[in-house]
Enzyme design. Structure first.
Site: not given
Ligand code: DX5
Ligand code: ZN
Length: 237
Positions: A19, A44, A46, A48, A80, A82, A151, A156, A158-159, A186-188, A208
């Site tokens: 991502s 990927h 994102d 937003m 993706h 959002m 999710m 919203g 990353g990290g 997706d996420g963490g 990400g």
């Molecule tokens: C969060 C995004 C993710 C994000 C994941 O809303 O949809 O794609 O980039 O980031 P990590 O892998 O750092 O949690």
């Molecule tokens: Zn995403």
């Protein structure tokens, strides 16, 4: 299985999708080249809008900038979305070069219409759900999508840390969609959470920070792939 399987751009097998949200936007092409060189073929992006999620990230112009590079490598660019009312943005995002669109079930009262419009645009289609949305929210559209995205953080940013109870939901989603639809998390996602998600039935792993916040994103990508190689794939026919 999707009745539109001829249009499936994301296969159901195990795949890691970097991502770019966590990448250095001042050196985006180089960052994407690094993960492509390491073997990544699903990128990927994102999108937003500051409404569906609080931050504003990037949109069609950034997809347009990356698409030739990703396509030249034989890769797929996944958007993706959002954003509220994603059906209003399909045309622009597809024109920019995205080959798969993932829409949130919470973002429109016209989910089936949005999926239909994405299909008509000739791209792969995914449906995403937030941590607070029950798996059953995708029940009526599961036959119309190539990908279900779970999710594993609140969208919203990353990290964020992986939500520990996600694997139970991933298993419910896998049972709901059957073995042939890709199930994306997706996420963490990192070398610890990814194998747990794989055991629960996930097949596509968005990462990400685990990739782009690492000192060597290419090596971090390969470490994730290796962590998944020993994890045991979800049930397949
Ligand atoms: C969060 C995004 C993710 C994000 C994941 O809303 O949809 O794609 O980039 O980031 P990590 O892998 O750092 O949690
Ligand atoms: Zn995403």
């Amino acid at each position: 299985m999707s009745e539109h399987s001829h249009a499936v751009p994301i296969p159901p097998g195990i795949q890691v999708a970097p991502s770019i949200l966590a990448a250095d936007f001042g050196a985006l092409r180089e960052q994407v080249a690094t993960v492509i060189d390491a073997g990544a073929r699903l990128i990927h992006v994102d999108v937003m809008d500051g409404h569906f999620v609080e931050p504003i990230s990037v949109g069609a112009p950034v997809i347009e900038a990356l698409a030739p590079q990703v396509h030249a490598a034989g890769g797929l660019l996944e958007a993706h979305l959002m954003v509220e009312r994603p059906e209003r943005h399909i045309e622009a995002i597809v024109a920019a070069g995205a080959q798969s669109l993932t829409l949130h079930a919470e973002a429109t009262p016209q989910l089936a219409l949005a999926i239909h419009r994405a299909r008509e645009a000739g791209v792969g289609v995914g449906v995403a759900i937030n941590p607070g949305t029950p798996a059953a929210a995708i029940e009526e559209v599961r036959a119309d999508v190539d990908v279900a995205l779970c999710m594993t953080v609140n969208p919203g940013w990353g990290g964020q840390p992986f939500i520990a109870r996600s694997p139970e939901k991933i298993a419910r989603l896998r049972a709901l969609i059957g073995p042939d639809v890709a199930l994306e998390v997706d996420g963490g996602i990192d070398v610890r959470s990814a194998p747990i998600c794989a055991q629960a039935g996930a097949s596509v792993f968005v990462a990400g920070a685990a990739i782009f916040a690492a000192p060597d994103p290419g090596a971090a990508y390969r470490q994730l792939v290796e962590a998944l190689a020993g994890a045991g794939a979800p049930p397949r026919r």
